[in-house]
Design an enzyme around this catalytic site. Sequence first.
Site, mmCIF file in Angstrom:
data_model
loop_
_atom_site.group_PDB
_atom_site.id
_atom_site.type_symbol
_atom_site.label_atom_id
_atom_site.label_comp_id
_atom_site.label_asym_id
_atom_site.label_seq_id
_atom_site.Cartn_x
_atom_site.Cartn_y
_atom_site.Cartn_z
ATOM 1 N N GLU A 113 0.825 -1.209 0.000
ATOM 2 C CA GLU A 113 0.000 0.000 0.000
ATOM 3 C C GLU A 113 0.859 1.260 0.000
ATOM 4 O O GLU A 113 0.547 2.239 -0.697
ATOM 5 C CB GLU A 113 -0.924 0.006 1.225
ATOM 6 C CG GLU A 113 -1.908 -1.151 1.254
ATOM 7 C CD GLU A 113 -1.408 -2.342 2.035
ATOM 8 O OE1 GLU A 113 -2.207 -2.993 2.720
ATOM 9 O OE2 GLU A 113 -0.182 -2.632 1.963
ATOM 10 N N CYS A 126 -0.406 0.203 7.546
ATOM 11 C CA CYS A 126 -0.873 0.666 6.232
ATOM 12 C C CYS A 126 -2.258 1.303 6.275
ATOM 13 O O CYS A 126 -2.557 2.192 5.476
ATOM 14 C CB CYS A 126 -0.892 -0.507 5.250
ATOM 15 S SG CYS A 126 0.755 -1.152 4.883
ATOM 16 N N ALA A 176 11.948 -42.278 -11.487
ATOM 17 C CA ALA A 176 13.265 -42.669 -11.982
ATOM 18 C C ALA A 176 13.121 -43.920 -12.830
ATOM 19 O O ALA A 176 12.145 -44.678 -12.689
ATOM 20 C CB ALA A 176 14.236 -42.915 -10.827
ATOM 21 N N ALA A 217 14.999 -46.600 -12.829
ATOM 22 C CA ALA A 217 15.264 -47.827 -12.062
ATOM 23 C C ALA A 217 15.804 -47.425 -10.702
ATOM 24 O O ALA A 217 16.348 -46.327 -10.537
ATOM 25 C CB ALA A 217 16.271 -48.715 -12.807
ATOM 26 N N ASP A 229 20.944 -39.016 -6.527
ATOM 27 C CA ASP A 229 21.042 -37.823 -7.370
ATOM 28 C C ASP A 229 22.222 -36.932 -7.004
ATOM 29 O O ASP A 229 22.649 -36.108 -7.815
ATOM 30 C CB ASP A 229 19.755 -37.001 -7.276
ATOM 31 C CG ASP A 229 18.558 -37.728 -7.850
ATOM 32 O OD1 ASP A 229 18.762 -38.741 -8.546
ATOM 33 O OD2 ASP A 229 17.419 -37.286 -7.604
ATOM 34 N N LEU A 233 20.789 -28.929 -3.948
ATOM 35 C CA LEU A 233 19.596 -28.402 -3.276
ATOM 36 C C LEU A 233 19.710 -26.911 -2.986
ATOM 37 O O LEU A 233 19.219 -26.419 -1.971
ATOM 38 C CB LEU A 233 19.299 -29.172 -1.986
ATOM 39 C CG LEU A 233 19.001 -30.668 -2.140
ATOM 40 C CD1 LEU A 233 18.668 -31.270 -0.781
ATOM 41 C CD2 LEU A 233 17.871 -30.909 -3.131
ATOM 42 N N ARG A 268 19.313 -21.782 -7.886
ATOM 43 C CA ARG A 268 20.152 -21.292 -8.977
ATOM 44 C C ARG A 268 19.229 -20.884 -10.126
ATOM 45 O O ARG A 268 19.072 -21.594 -11.109
ATOM 46 C CB ARG A 268 21.128 -22.388 -9.426
ATOM 47 C CG ARG A 268 21.974 -22.937 -8.296
ATOM 48 C CD ARG A 268 22.965 -23.996 -8.737
ATOM 49 N NE ARG A 268 22.346 -25.159 -9.348
ATOM 50 C CZ ARG A 268 21.774 -26.164 -8.676
ATOM 51 N NH1 ARG A 268 21.710 -26.115 -7.349
ATOM 52 N NH2 ARG A 268 21.248 -27.179 -9.306
#
Length: 375
Positions: A64, A96, A174, A176, A212, A216, A219
């Site tokens: 505001e 506000c 995934a 496998a 993986d 984390l 980016r």
Amino acid sequence: MSSTLTSPATLSAGELEWLEQAEALAGEGWGRVHPNPLVGCVIVRDGKVVGEGYHEYFDGPHAEVRALKAAGARAQGGTAYVSLEPCNHHGKTPPCAPALVEAGIARVVYGAGDPGVQSAGGNLHLSSEGVEVVGPVYTQVEARRRNPMFFHNAEERSIYVALKLAVSLDGHVAAAPGERTTVTGQLAQQEVHRLRAGFDAIMVGSNTALTDDPLLTVRGAVTPRVRPTRVVLDTTCRLTPSAALFRDVETTPLLIFTSADADEGSVAALESAGAHVIRVPRSENGLELPAVMKSCWERGIRSVLCEGGGKLASALTTARIARRFYMFVAPVVLGESGVPAFPDLAPADDPRRWDAVGASTYFGDDVLVVLDRGQ
């Protein structure tokens, strides 16, 4: 004479569009204002927008105030369309509601009521000063969808948990077990980084961390006000200091939850490498999730984006801890050897559905479906 209206039926289609414009502006603060709410404001006079603004960063001017500054003298006699009820308390910034009165705003239309004990009451102050007030326009469910973390924290006094999964058409995450698989394309991955910026923490299970080897970190286009804490649930302390998570542990916190009986040497190695290791009790299928959430809350974490894997996603869903799904669906089939998105999901004993939040969104060939747990 002032009045407080609660039905959106009193508003024209054009006014609802201005309110939605304020809502769209609010989203520009994603990743920069939490734990404060996302708020946008549009000031209209004689059918024309004369000022607009949004809460841009934590500790900064509210929506505001920014809109009033943009409007200047043109705000006199105008209508302010605000996504959230104007605040009425002195916090890190002035309230506000009095600012709107001082600027000569004649009418305020707001989307969601403020759930805060201290910050609420702006509508009453405005009305008492002769300003016409219309709101809340949104239902409680709509309000929660638009500012989910803020409302959940204020009303439930617990961590807001969302799940992000990238799945194939046949429901796999995934190709496998133990095989790192990129399911979605670049545009979807960019959206994941934007989402990360708005959460206090990013969480994964140990299987995902080992398979993986993720960073984390955020980016992307949005630079978060505070770098999200990385959280790993590692029941038997299998993670080692060679993991990518330790590359920037000095600047981006890393919490590792493990069991009370985890190997002392493994715990010591992780702590020596810079991680904060927290022991919690075991459950039947891993760690006690309520204990994990309680510990995170005590450390100031108010929102968590869980990025897998399937076992953790299943546990959070079964325990009814997860409040939202961000489901990225890719146009691929991974086949019978694929890892299911929810391998351990218990039979549904909760009659509430998962409800769609807005329309599905395409990121290249991938589609994002957002779902909230039904009230």
